[in-house]
Design an enzyme around this catalytic site. Structure first.
Site, mmCIF file in Angstrom:
data_model
loop_
_atom_site.group_PDB
_atom_site.id
_atom_site.type_symbol
_atom_site.label_atom_id
_atom_site.label_comp_id
_atom_site.label_asym_id
_atom_site.label_seq_id
_atom_site.Cartn_x
_atom_site.Cartn_y
_atom_site.Cartn_z
ATOM 1 N N HIS A 62 -5.170 -7.776 -36.611
ATOM 2 C CA HIS A 62 -4.600 -6.437 -36.792
ATOM 3 C C HIS A 62 -3.749 -6.392 -38.058
ATOM 4 O O HIS A 62 -3.914 -5.508 -38.902
ATOM 5 C CB HIS A 62 -3.765 -6.086 -35.560
ATOM 6 N N GLU A 63 -2.853 -7.364 -38.204
ATOM 7 C CA GLU A 63 -1.981 -7.389 -39.373
ATOM 8 C C GLU A 63 -2.765 -7.726 -40.643
ATOM 9 O O GLU A 63 -2.468 -7.212 -41.725
ATOM 10 C CB GLU A 63 -0.848 -8.399 -39.163
#
Length: 261
Positions: A62-63
């Site tokens: 996600h990051e």
């Protein structure tokens, strides 16, 4: 003169190389998944390790999605900050991005979003890129959900390797909750950051003032019984739409240990 211009930052290959920590999480997910598949050892422990490792892997991805989009959108210094190595220790707020979401997973099966990648918005080329950076994170959770639910949608036999499919179903459910929560248009959350570039200056200032409290606002809303019930009703509706096997999901909820407070 051309020779006097500042040279753009150039990232090295090492700044794109996956970190040993991330590779270790992937390995733990694979090994625990194999143990669950073969029914070796303790079923609850295998489900716990698979889901937690998978959840942490998804947070790293996600990051990373935020960071790689920012890199192509103009902020190439995200590579220098270590965001492209998938190393959770490089993020700005590991506690907010990993510890707090993991606690919420243990509390009740909610994939709470975190916020960790700092992006220099002034270096981003356009508002579209700015919004795309915010979109990329939850889109990764949604893609992860679809990949995990796909076997159920095509009719996999969950009676065979029951423990494994229970773990997959529960992890998919967490990914779906994370995707939904991340798209909520609250300041400080990806959904709010996605629309912020398109607001007028007055609304943007208001958003920026509220943003530091966005996660707290989201937690308070989830703790409100009526909103919590509506949230899970919507998530279950989406899960059914995607083809989730609710028998496997129920088994996953049962096998995964939860904190009681």
């Amino acid at each position: 003169m051309l020779g006097s211009q500042r040279r753009p930052y150039e990232a090295s290959r090492a700044q794109f190389r996956p970190s040993p920590i991330f590779l270790g999480l992937v390995a733990l997910m694979a090994v625990s998944g194999w143990l669950a598949w073969t029914d070796l050892g303790n079923a609850r422990l295998n489900v716990f390790l698979f889901v937690v490792a998978g959840w942490l892997v998804s947070l790293c991805l996600h990051e990373y999605a935020h960071a790689i989009t920012a890199f192509h959108g103009g902020d190439q210094m995200v590579a220098h900050r270590g965001y492209l190595t998938l190393n959770p220790l490089k993020y700005t707020h590991p506690f907010l991005s990993f510890v707090i979401p993991l606690v919420f997973v243990l509390l009740g099966g909610i994939g709470l979003p975190g916020g960790a990648v700092w992006v220099d918005r002034h270096s981003i080329r356009s508002r579209r890129w700015d919004s795309l950076i915010s979109f990329a994170g939850p889109a990764t959770n949604l893609l992860f959900t679809i990949v995990l639910v796909l076997p159920f949608a095509v009719g996999v036999d969950t009676a065979a390797h029951e423990t494994f499919w229970a773990a997959v179903a529960f992890l998919a459910f967490l990914q779906l909750t994370a995707a939904v929560l991340n798209f909520v248009p609250i300041p400080g959350v990806d959904g709010g950051n996605l629309i912020e570039p398109w607001l007028n200056p007055q609304w943007r200032r208001a958003f920026q003032q509220i943003a530091p409290y966005g996660m707290l606002i989201l937690i308070v809303l989830l703790w409100t019984p009526r909103i919590n019930a509506l949230f899970f009703k919507f998530v279950f509706f989406l899960a059914d739409l995607l083809g989730m096997h609710f028998g496997a999901l129920q088994n996953g909820f049962y096998l995964f240990p939860h904190l009681n407070i």
